[in-house]
Design a protein around this motif. Sequence first.
Motif, short mmCIF file in Angstrom:
data_model
loop_
_atom_site.label_atom_id
_atom_site.label_comp_id
_atom_site.label_asym_id
_atom_site.label_seq_id
_atom_site.Cartn_x
_atom_site.Cartn_y
_atom_site.Cartn_z
N LYS A 24 -46.11 6.96 60.65
CA LYS A 24 -45.68 7.92 61.30
C LYS A 24 -44.11 7.74 60.87
O LYS A 24 -43.52 8.81 60.55
N GLN A 56 -42.14 10.67 59.28
CA GLN A 56 -40.39 11.20 59.67
C GLN A 56 -39.17 10.87 58.47
O GLN A 56 -38.17 12.21 59.24
N ASP A 96 -35.50 18.51 56.66
CA ASP A 96 -34.70 19.08 57.62
C ASP A 96 -34.21 18.15 58.60
O ASP A 96 -34.56 18.09 59.47
N GLN A 100 -35.70 16.71 67.32
CA GLN A 100 -37.08 15.64 67.13
C GLN A 100 -37.06 14.20 67.75
O GLN A 100 -38.30 13.27 68.44
N GLY A 101 -35.74 13.79 68.40
CA GLY A 101 -35.43 12.29 68.79
C GLY A 101 -35.98 11.58 67.58
O GLY A 101 -35.97 10.29 67.34
N ARG A 141 -26.37 24.09 70.98
CA ARG A 141 -25.60 22.73 70.09
C ARG A 141 -25.10 21.20 71.21
O ARG A 141 -25.37 20.11 70.75
N SER A 165 -27.50 19.93 73.88
CA SER A 165 -28.37 18.70 72.83
C SER A 165 -27.56 18.43 71.89
O SER A 165 -28.17 17.24 70.92
N LEU A 215 -25.47 18.44 69.23
CA LEU A 215 -25.35 18.33 67.68
C LEU A 215 -24.27 18.73 67.18
O LEU A 215 -23.42 18.41 66.17
N ALA A 220 -28.27 12.79 70.18
CA ALA A 220 -29.29 14.35 69.82
C ALA A 220 -30.21 13.37 69.94
O ALA A 220 -31.10 13.34 71.44
N PRO A 221 -31.07 12.17 69.23
CA PRO A 221 -32.35 11.24 70.00
C PRO A 221 -32.09 11.16 71.39
O PRO A 221 -33.11 11.04 72.16
N VAL A 228 -32.84 13.66 74.01
CA VAL A 228 -34.54 14.53 73.83
C VAL A 228 -35.22 13.33 74.86
O VAL A 228 -35.56 13.65 75.70
N HIS A 231 -34.40 20.66 72.67
CA HIS A 231 -33.89 22.11 72.32
C HIS A 231 -34.85 23.00 71.25
O HIS A 231 -34.98 22.39 69.72
N ARG A 242 -36.26 26.05 62.66
CA ARG A 242 -36.08 24.65 61.55
C ARG A 242 -37.62 23.84 61.90
O ARG A 242 -38.06 22.57 61.75
N LEU A 243 -38.37 24.29 61.76
CA LEU A 243 -40.22 23.92 60.81
C LEU A 243 -39.34 23.21 59.93
O LEU A 243 -38.63 22.96 59.06
N LEU A 249 -44.37 14.81 65.26
CA LEU A 249 -43.27 15.16 65.09
C LEU A 249 -42.90 15.36 66.45
O LEU A 249 -41.50 14.70 67.06
N GLY A 250 -43.31 16.56 67.42
CA GLY A 250 -42.73 16.47 67.96
C GLY A 250 -42.66 15.54 69.60
O GLY A 250 -41.64 15.05 70.01
N ALA A 251 -43.49 14.66 69.23
CA ALA A 251 -43.59 13.54 70.15
C ALA A 251 -42.90 12.08 69.75
O ALA A 251 -43.02 11.09 69.40
N SER A 252 -41.93 12.27 68.67
CA SER A 252 -41.80 11.63 67.69
C SER A 252 -40.97 10.18 68.97
O SER A 252 -41.41 8.43 68.48
N LEU A 253 -40.86 10.56 69.84
CA LEU A 253 -40.13 9.32 70.82
C LEU A 253 -41.33 8.79 72.19
O LEU A 253 -40.79 8.04 72.56
N ARG A 266 -44.23 22.40 69.42
CA ARG A 266 -43.74 21.34 68.89
C ARG A 266 -42.76 20.87 69.65
O ARG A 266 -42.32 19.68 70.23
#
Lengths: 286, 235
Positions: free
Chosen positions: A161, A165, A172, A179-180, B46, B49, B51, B71-72, B75, B81, B87-88, B100-104, B148
């Motif tokens: 993971k 990251q 980016d 994405q946190g 922005r 979120s 930024l 920002a994190p 989220v 956002h 911004r993929l 990665l969308g579920a990073s947290l 995501r």
Amino acid sequence: MNMILTSTVNGLVLSAIYILVALGFGLQLSIMGIFNFAHGAVYMIGAYVTYGLSVALGLNQWVSLLISVILVGASGLLLEKFCFRPFQSKPTHMIVMAIALIMILETAVEVTLGGVTRALPAFVPGIFKAGSISVDNERVLAFAIGAVLLAALTFLIQKTKIGQQMLAVAQDAEGAALQGIDTHRIAATATVIACATAALSGSLMATIFSMNPFMGDNILLKAIQVVILSGIGSIGGVLVGGLIMGFLNAFLPVLINASVGEVITILIVLGILLIRPKGLFGYELF
Amino acid sequence: MLLRVSNLTVHYGKAVALENVSMEVAEGSVVTLVGANGAGKTTLLRAMSGLIPATSGGIWFRDRKINGLQAPKIVEMGLVHIPQGRRLFPYLTVMSNLQLGASLRNDKVAVKQDLDNVFQHFPRLYERRNQKAGTLSGGEQQMVAIGRGLMAAPKLLLMDEPSLGLAPLMVAELVPVIKYINERGISVLLVEQNVSLALGVASQGYALQVGRIVLEGDIEKFKTSEVVKTAYLGR
């Protein structure tokens, strides 16, 4: 025959070390967008810490190596926070900062310990024999450790993971923050990995060749060449680029002579860049 | 109120990007924010979120002040956002992008469930799960971006110009997608230049003009408003 064998072994060893150092340099470049020209100086410090602990203080050499890797790795946290983070979006400031770091570290070692060339004793003294082949143990060890570490790093970056990251931040950073992902934590992780692998590489090289306060300058140039040759941000590319550089640097000095070899190596790198301006692999293999 | 912006002013250098903007998004609603290029829509998102910093005023999300947070952190609270231009991570697979969308999140079972939901709703993404995101078409990339965003388990989804660069047929497909998201209990703040899309899904609206709110209220008001018609629908 013997010359070819010796140079092949040297090529493998040099490749492993170049790849490790270039990977650290490349990680910092792609994740933080900085050229850490002080990476070679960190490599030199790693060798000197190992030397200081084992030769000067008399600790077991393996323990010394471990402590050096941990200490220099941990110093990556300070480097990232105080030296890199403030200059991440100011490339010119960052170059001055990196040059200052090189001068401070190299001068500190030269003034306190002298500019003399020293040798770090072998970790495993002796000769490795297999059939008609005989190689000193240090080279086998350096190659083995390099290969294992490389496999571990590749696994970390591509399958875990935190690795994903790291790649996300490299591709980016703002998209990653949304994405946190804590981009500073990722940058710190990358710097620690880079510093730790540099310390290990420096210590291994110091047993095979020798060490002096300026040993980092040469490896820095090699790392930059590998990264440029492979294309920024591609692990697979760094592997191939490192092998090319390692073998050129093992064979050319023997076939021609050391200085001309350096020139020819650079010319070959330039030639490849003329044909493929983005490097051998661009960005694609990561 | 799920999200409340009060007297928000934001500067870019010395230029005023947003001036005294106040707006609200109620729990469970779809709200749209319309306006021409350079009106400050993206700047507002922005700021929400984390930024960019606000000069003055405040943003509250679930009754907690969020301007000034990283920002994190935002989220983590459930404000997610989906940025303009998507911004993929172009060199990572569709699967990696979604994960990665579920990073947290640490609740593996629920994450797996959400991933299944995304694939069920966008079967195209399942077919392409091992492909690098950068090789997908614009419409597919937008689906990845939305997927995501959903993987973060949002309470409020900020969508910045999801129709940008999409073929008309793909734009039409966004309407059911946004409705589906809202039916799952996720509130949506939709920024759009495509006003007919925005008016089709939202219940409340705000119109921005050079950094100020010039029209707000029930969406019916927007459909008949001369301001909207002349400025954005080109009629």
